[in-house]
Design a protein around this motif. Structure first.
Motif, PDB file in Angstrom:
ATOM      1  N   LEU A  93      77.677  -1.286 -61.837  1.00  0.00           N
ATOM      2  CA  LEU A  93      79.079  -1.393 -62.263  1.00  0.00           C
ATOM      3  C   LEU A  93      79.573  -2.840 -62.247  1.00  0.00           C
ATOM      4  O   LEU A  93      80.369  -3.238 -63.095  1.00  0.00           O
ATOM      5  CB  LEU A  93      79.959  -0.498 -61.389  1.00  0.00           C
ATOM      6  N   LEU A  94      79.091  -3.632 -61.276  1.00  0.00           N
ATOM      7  CA  LEU A  94      79.503  -5.039 -61.234  1.00  0.00           C
ATOM      8  C   LEU A  94      78.868  -5.844 -62.364  1.00  0.00           C
ATOM      9  O   LEU A  94      79.449  -6.799 -62.852  1.00  0.00           O
ATOM     10  CB  LEU A  94      79.145  -5.661 -59.877  1.00  0.00           C
TER      11      LEU A  94
ATOM     12  N   SER B 192      70.944 -11.436 -57.786  1.00  0.00           N
ATOM     13  CA  SER B 192      70.832 -10.611 -56.580  1.00  0.00           C
ATOM     14  C   SER B 192      71.212  -9.148 -56.893  1.00  0.00           C
ATOM     15  O   SER B 192      70.591  -8.207 -56.384  1.00  0.00           O
ATOM     16  CB  SER B 192      71.737 -11.216 -55.514  1.00  0.00           C
ATOM     17  N   LEU B 193      72.215  -8.971 -57.766  1.00  0.00           N
ATOM     18  CA  LEU B 193      72.620  -7.609 -58.138  1.00  0.00           C
ATOM     19  C   LEU B 193      71.476  -6.909 -58.872  1.00  0.00           C
ATOM     20  O   LEU B 193      71.182  -5.739 -58.642  1.00  0.00           O
ATOM     21  CB  LEU B 193      73.865  -7.638 -59.031  1.00  0.00           C
ATOM     22  N   ARG B 194      70.821  -7.666 -59.756  1.00  0.00           N
ATOM     23  CA  ARG B 194      69.704  -7.101 -60.534  1.00  0.00           C
ATOM     24  C   ARG B 194      68.563  -6.693 -59.613  1.00  0.00           C
ATOM     25  O   ARG B 194      67.897  -5.690 -59.852  1.00  0.00           O
ATOM     26  CB  ARG B 194      69.202  -8.112 -61.567  1.00  0.00           C
ATOM     27  N   LYS B 195      68.371  -7.472 -58.546  1.00  0.00           N
ATOM     28  CA  LYS B 195      67.296  -7.176 -57.592  1.00  0.00           C
ATOM     29  C   LYS B 195      67.558  -5.817 -56.894  1.00  0.00           C
ATOM     30  O   LYS B 195      66.639  -5.046 -56.646  1.00  0.00           O
ATOM     31  CB  LYS B 195      67.223  -8.295 -56.551  1.00  0.00           C
ATOM     32  N   THR B 196      68.850  -5.543 -56.634  1.00  0.00           N
ATOM     33  CA  THR B 196      69.228  -4.283 -55.961  1.00  0.00           C
ATOM     34  C   THR B 196      68.798  -3.067 -56.786  1.00  0.00           C
ATOM     35  O   THR B 196      68.441  -2.034 -56.243  1.00  0.00           O
ATOM     36  CB  THR B 196      70.775  -4.227 -55.787  1.00  0.00           C
ATOM     37  N   ILE B 197      68.836  -3.220 -58.121  1.00  0.00           N
ATOM     38  CA  ILE B 197      68.544  -2.035 -58.957  1.00  0.00           C
ATOM     39  C   ILE B 197      67.120  -2.021 -59.513  1.00  0.00           C
ATOM     40  O   ILE B 197      66.708  -1.050 -60.129  1.00  0.00           O
ATOM     41  CB  ILE B 197      69.567  -1.892 -60.119  1.00  0.00           C
ATOM     42  N   LYS B 198      66.394  -3.102 -59.216  1.00  0.00           N
ATOM     43  CA  LYS B 198      65.070  -3.250 -59.829  1.00  0.00           C
ATOM     44  C   LYS B 198      64.155  -2.055 -59.525  1.00  0.00           C
ATOM     45  O   LYS B 198      63.541  -1.486 -60.417  1.00  0.00           O
ATOM     46  CB  LYS B 198      64.434  -4.560 -59.342  1.00  0.00           C
ATOM     47  N   ASN B 199      64.076  -1.676 -58.254  1.00  0.00           N
ATOM     48  CA  ASN B 199      63.130  -0.603 -57.903  1.00  0.00           C
ATOM     49  C   ASN B 199      63.810   0.746 -57.705  1.00  0.00           C
ATOM     50  O   ASN B 199      63.253   1.640 -57.081  1.00  0.00           O
ATOM     51  CB  ASN B 199      62.358  -0.993 -56.638  1.00  0.00           C
ATOM     52  N   PHE B 200      65.004   0.883 -58.269  1.00  0.00           N
ATOM     53  CA  PHE B 200      65.751   2.132 -58.076  1.00  0.00           C
ATOM     54  C   PHE B 200      65.189   3.248 -58.964  1.00  0.00           C
ATOM     55  O   PHE B 200      65.059   3.078 -60.175  1.00  0.00           O
ATOM     56  CB  PHE B 200      67.233   1.907 -58.411  1.00  0.00           C
ATOM     57  N   LYS B 201      64.835   4.368 -58.330  1.00  0.00           N
ATOM     58  CA  LYS B 201      64.299   5.488 -59.118  1.00  0.00           C
ATOM     59  C   LYS B 201      65.163   6.718 -58.854  1.00  0.00           C
ATOM     60  O   LYS B 201      65.071   7.363 -57.815  1.00  0.00           O
ATOM     61  CB  LYS B 201      62.845   5.755 -58.733  1.00  0.00           C
ATOM     62  N   ASN B 202      66.004   7.036 -59.841  1.00  0.00           N
ATOM     63  CA  ASN B 202      66.971   8.125 -59.675  1.00  0.00           C
ATOM     64  C   ASN B 202      66.293   9.439 -59.304  1.00  0.00           C
ATOM     65  O   ASN B 202      66.682  10.111 -58.356  1.00  0.00           O
ATOM     66  CB  ASN B 202      67.778   8.281 -60.968  1.00  0.00           C
ATOM     67  N   LYS B 203      65.253   9.802 -60.053  1.00  0.00           N
ATOM     68  CA  LYS B 203      64.595  11.112 -59.843  1.00  0.00           C
ATOM     69  C   LYS B 203      64.002  11.220 -58.436  1.00  0.00           C
ATOM     70  O   LYS B 203      64.060  12.291 -57.822  1.00  0.00           O
ATOM     71  CB  LYS B 203      63.495  11.319 -60.890  1.00  0.00           C
ATOM     72  N   ASP B 204      63.439  10.113 -57.932  1.00  0.00           N
ATOM     73  CA  ASP B 204      62.836  10.156 -56.593  1.00  0.00           C
ATOM     74  C   ASP B 204      63.884  10.474 -55.524  1.00  0.00           C
ATOM     75  O   ASP B 204      63.666  11.302 -54.646  1.00  0.00           O
ATOM     76  CB  ASP B 204      62.202   8.795 -56.249  1.00  0.00           C
ATOM     77  N   LEU B 205      65.023   9.804 -55.644  1.00  0.00           N
ATOM     78  CA  LEU B 205      66.070  10.040 -54.641  1.00  0.00           C
ATOM     79  C   LEU B 205      66.651  11.440 -54.775  1.00  0.00           C
ATOM     80  O   LEU B 205      66.960  12.097 -53.777  1.00  0.00           O
ATOM     81  CB  LEU B 205      67.176   8.983 -54.767  1.00  0.00           C
ATOM     82  N   LEU B 206      66.763  11.929 -56.014  1.00  0.00           N
ATOM     83  CA  LEU B 206      67.287  13.295 -56.211  1.00  0.00           C
ATOM     84  C   LEU B 206      66.349  14.312 -55.556  1.00  0.00           C
ATOM     85  O   LEU B 206      66.786  15.264 -54.916  1.00  0.00           O
ATOM     86  CB  LEU B 206      67.450  13.605 -57.700  1.00  0.00           C
ATOM     87  N   ARG B 207      65.053  14.071 -55.732  1.00  0.00           N
ATOM     88  CA  ARG B 207      64.055  14.975 -55.130  1.00  0.00           C
ATOM     89  C   ARG B 207      64.178  14.940 -53.602  1.00  0.00           C
ATOM     90  O   ARG B 207      64.126  15.977 -52.941  1.00  0.00           O
ATOM     91  CB  ARG B 207      62.658  14.541 -55.568  1.00  0.00           C
TER      92      ARG B 207
END
Ligand code: PTJ
Length: 242
Positions: free
Chosen positions: A65-66, A218-233
Motif C-alpha cells: 500500500l505504501l 526496503s519496502l520491496r524487500k519486505t514483499i520479495k519472498n511473500f507467498k500468499n498461498k503458503d500463509l493461507l495454508r
C-alpha cells in the motif's frame, strides 16, 4: 445490554452490538449480520487474536500500500459499522482514498455510509459512480472514476470473491481482509490478511506509519519472498488443528 468489563468475550459482544446498531440505522444490510456471524466463528477458531501469519500479512500489505501510487480503501456497511474511524486513520497514513462499494446498494444506504464518514471529517468516493467494472453483474461493479476505477491497489473487506477476480482482471493488486482463509476472496486476492478488521485495520495503520520512513528499496524487500498461498495454508492448518 451492559457487557461486564471482565467478560471473556467482551470484544466480540461489543462488535455484535455495533453490527446490530448498524442494522437499526440502515448502514448494515440484514445479510451483513450473517456475514458477521461467519466471521465471528472463524475469529473464535483463531483465538480472537492476530496470529503470527496475519502479522506477516499485515507487514506485506503495508509495504504494498505504501508503494502504491493510487491506493483505494473500499468500504461497505459492515466495515463502516465496525471500524470507520480506524479506516479514516489508515487512509491518512497511506494517503489513500476511501470509496463506498455496496453489494446491496441503495441510495439511502450510500447516504448513510457517507454520513458516517463525514462525521469523522472524511470525504468518500463512490456516491455517484459512473464507471462499471467489466464482467460483474452485481451493483459492486459500480465504481468511481476518481477512485477504484483508476486505482493500482485496492484494499477490500467483506468481499464476495467475484469482484476480487474482476479487479485483478483490470490489472489491479487486490488486498483482502477476510477471517476465512478458505473463502474465494481470500484465495483469489493477491494478498490476504486473515484477521478481524477491527484488529487488522488499526495494526495496518500502525505498521504503515512505522514503515513509511523506510525507502522503497526496503519496502520491496519486505514483499520479495511473500507467498500468499503458503500463509493461507498455514492459517488453515492452525484452524484445523485447533
Ligand atoms: O456490501 P454490503 O454492505 O451491501 O454487504 C455485503 C455483505 C457483507 C452482506 C456481503 O458481502 C456478504 O454476504 O459477504 P460474505 O459473502 O458473507 O463475506 C464476508 C466475508 O467476510 C466472510 O468470508 C467472513 O468470514 C468475513 N468476515 C466477517 N466478519 C469479518 C470478516 N472478515 C474480517 N473481519 C470481520 N469482522
Amino acid at each position: 445490554m451492559k457487557i461486564p468489563t471482565n467478560h471473556p468475550r467482551r470484544k466480540s459482544l461489543e462488535e455484535r452490538e455495533l453490527i446490530e446498531k448498524g442494522v437499526e440505522k440502515g448502514i448494515v444490510t440484514p445479510s451483513g449480520m450473517i456475514a458477521h456471524g461467519r466471521g465471528e466463528a472463524f475469529d473464535y477458531l483463531l483465538g480472537e487474536k492476530t496470529q503470527p501469519e496475519a502479522e506477516r500479512q499485515i507487514g506485506a500489505a503495508a509495504a504494498v500500500l505504501l508503494l502504491a501510487e493510487r491506493p483505494v480503501i473500499s468500504v461497505n456497511g459492515n466495515a463502516t459499522a465496525l471500524c470507520a474511524r480506524e479506516i479514516v486513520k489508515l487512509a491518512k497514513v497511506l494517503k489513500a482514498k476511501i470509496e463506498i462499494n455496496l453489494f446491496y446498494r441503495t441510495p439511502k444506504r450510500v447516504k448513510l455510509v457517507e454520513k458516517e464518514f463525514k462525521k469523522l471529517g472524511a470525504k468518500v468516493l463512490g456516491v455517484k459512480p459512473k464507471k462499471k467494472v467489466p464482467g460483474l453483474d452485481s451493483k459492486r461493479a459500480m465504481v468511481d472514476a476518481r477512485g477504484i476505477w483508476g486505482a493500482d491497489v485496492v484494499l477490500v473487506m467483506f468481499e464476495d470473491g467475484d469482484r476480487t477476480e474482476a479487479l485483478e482482471r483490470m490489472g489491479k493488486i487486490v488486498i483482502a481482509i477476510d477471517l476465512n482463509p478458505m473463502s474465494r476472496t481470500a484465495q483469489k486476492a493477491n494478498l490476504t490478511i486473515v484477521d478481524n478488521v477491527t484488529r487488522a485495520v488499526p495494526l495496518l495503520a500502525r505498521k504503515a506509519s512505522e514503515m513509511r520512513k523506510k525507502g522503497d528499496k526496503s519496502l520491496r524487500k519486505t514483499i520479495k519472498n511473500f507467498k500468499n498461498k503458503d500463509l493461507l495454508r498455514k492459517i488453515e492448518l492452525r484452524i484445523r488443528r485447533g
